[in-house]
Design a protein around this motif. Sequence first.
Motif, PDB file in Angstrom:
ATOM      1  N   GLU A   1      42.799  32.536  39.734  1.00  0.00           N
ATOM      2  CA  GLU A   1      44.017  32.285  38.958  1.00  0.00           C
ATOM      3  C   GLU A   1      44.571  33.583  38.377  1.00  0.00           C
ATOM      4  OE1 GLU A   1      42.582  29.336  36.262  1.00  0.00           O
ATOM      5  OE2 GLU A   1      42.895  27.703  37.697  1.00  0.00           O
ATOM      6  N   GLN A   2      43.692  34.478  37.905  1.00  0.00           N
ATOM      7  CA  GLN A   2      44.140  35.776  37.388  1.00  0.00           C
ATOM      8  C   GLN A   2      44.813  36.595  38.482  1.00  0.00           C
ATOM      9  OE1 GLN A   2      40.232  36.918  35.475  1.00  0.00           O
ATOM     10  NE2 GLN A   2      41.664  38.125  34.251  1.00  0.00           N
ATOM     11  N   VAL A   3      44.219  36.615  39.657  1.00  0.00           N
ATOM     12  CA  VAL A   3      44.786  37.361  40.778  1.00  0.00           C
ATOM     13  C   VAL A   3      46.145  36.779  41.155  1.00  0.00           C
ATOM     14  CG1 VAL A   3      44.492  37.927  43.224  1.00  0.00           C
ATOM     15  CG2 VAL A   3      42.547  38.122  41.646  1.00  0.00           C
ATOM     16  N   ALA A   4      46.225  35.457  41.244  1.00  0.00           N
ATOM     17  CA  ALA A   4      47.493  34.807  41.596  1.00  0.00           C
ATOM     18  C   ALA A   4      48.572  35.143  40.571  1.00  0.00           C
ATOM     19  CB  ALA A   4      47.303  33.292  41.700  1.00  0.00           C
ATOM     20  N   GLU A   5      48.230  35.119  39.313  1.00  0.00           N
ATOM     21  CA  GLU A   5      49.198  35.442  38.263  1.00  0.00           C
ATOM     22  C   GLU A   5      49.656  36.897  38.392  1.00  0.00           C
ATOM     23  OE1 GLU A   5      51.801  35.009  35.230  1.00  0.00           O
ATOM     24  OE2 GLU A   5      50.645  33.406  36.188  1.00  0.00           O
TER      25      GLU A   5
ATOM     26  N   VAL B   1      38.170  41.613  35.214  1.00  0.00           N
ATOM     27  CA  VAL B   1      37.205  40.730  35.873  1.00  0.00           C
ATOM     28  C   VAL B   1      35.849  41.432  35.894  1.00  0.00           C
ATOM     29  CG1 VAL B   1      36.623  39.589  38.051  1.00  0.00           C
ATOM     30  CG2 VAL B   1      39.005  39.691  37.294  1.00  0.00           C
ATOM     31  N   PRO B   2      34.793  40.763  35.433  1.00  0.00           N
ATOM     32  CA  PRO B   2      33.480  41.404  35.408  1.00  0.00           C
ATOM     33  C   PRO B   2      32.920  41.609  36.821  1.00  0.00           C
ATOM     34  CG  PRO B   2      33.286  39.116  34.769  1.00  0.00           C
ATOM     35  CD  PRO B   2      34.752  39.402  34.904  1.00  0.00           C
TER      36      PRO B   2
ATOM     37  N   ALA C   1      40.009  49.165  46.849  1.00  0.00           N
ATOM     38  CA  ALA C   1      41.308  48.922  46.212  1.00  0.00           C
ATOM     39  C   ALA C   1      41.314  47.563  45.516  1.00  0.00           C
ATOM     40  CB  ALA C   1      42.422  48.998  47.245  1.00  0.00           C
ATOM     41  N   LEU C   2      40.755  46.561  46.169  1.00  0.00           N
ATOM     42  CA  LEU C   2      40.697  45.224  45.570  1.00  0.00           C
ATOM     43  C   LEU C   2      39.787  45.210  44.353  1.00  0.00           C
ATOM     44  CD1 LEU C   2      41.441  42.235  45.578  1.00  0.00           C
ATOM     45  CD2 LEU C   2      39.520  41.858  47.138  1.00  0.00           C
ATOM     46  N   VAL C   3      38.636  45.840  44.461  1.00  0.00           N
ATOM     47  CA  VAL C   3      37.699  45.894  43.340  1.00  0.00           C
ATOM     48  C   VAL C   3      38.332  46.611  42.148  1.00  0.00           C
ATOM     49  CG1 VAL C   3      35.537  46.996  42.605  1.00  0.00           C
ATOM     50  CG2 VAL C   3      35.593  45.616  44.679  1.00  0.00           C
TER      51      VAL C   3
ATOM     52  N   ALA D   1      37.065  30.275  40.052  1.00  0.00           N
ATOM     53  CA  ALA D   1      38.446  29.787  40.007  1.00  0.00           C
ATOM     54  C   ALA D   1      39.289  30.560  39.006  1.00  0.00           C
ATOM     55  CB  ALA D   1      38.463  28.293  39.687  1.00  0.00           C
ATOM     56  N   ASP D   2      38.734  30.911  37.858  1.00  0.00           N
ATOM     57  CA  ASP D   2      39.529  31.636  36.867  1.00  0.00           C
ATOM     58  C   ASP D   2      39.917  33.030  37.369  1.00  0.00           C
ATOM     59  OD1 ASP D   2      36.773  32.335  36.561  1.00  0.00           O
ATOM     60  OD2 ASP D   2      37.211  33.188  34.591  1.00  0.00           O
TER      61      ASP D   2
END
Length: 70
Positions: free
Chosen positions: A58-62, A27-28, A17-19, A54-55
């Motif tokens: 940040e994408q996940v947090a957004e 995300v690559p 599910a996370l992948v 880190a990027d």
Amino acid sequence: MQTWRDSHTRADDAREALVAALAALGVPESAWSAVRPVVTHTGTPCVHLGVLPADVVEQVAEALRLPSSR
């Protein structure tokens, strides 16, 4: 042994599910290839995230901050 198998299945389903969510964010695979299902010695299903760029974090947090469409 059945408890471990059941826990591993739950951990693997959570990993998938996370992948899928990371892939949907663009995300690559190289960024999430270390994400692994894990079962603790007490049988708790977990997902080891390893080290994420880190990027990507940040994408996940957004994405988590976006209002739900439910």
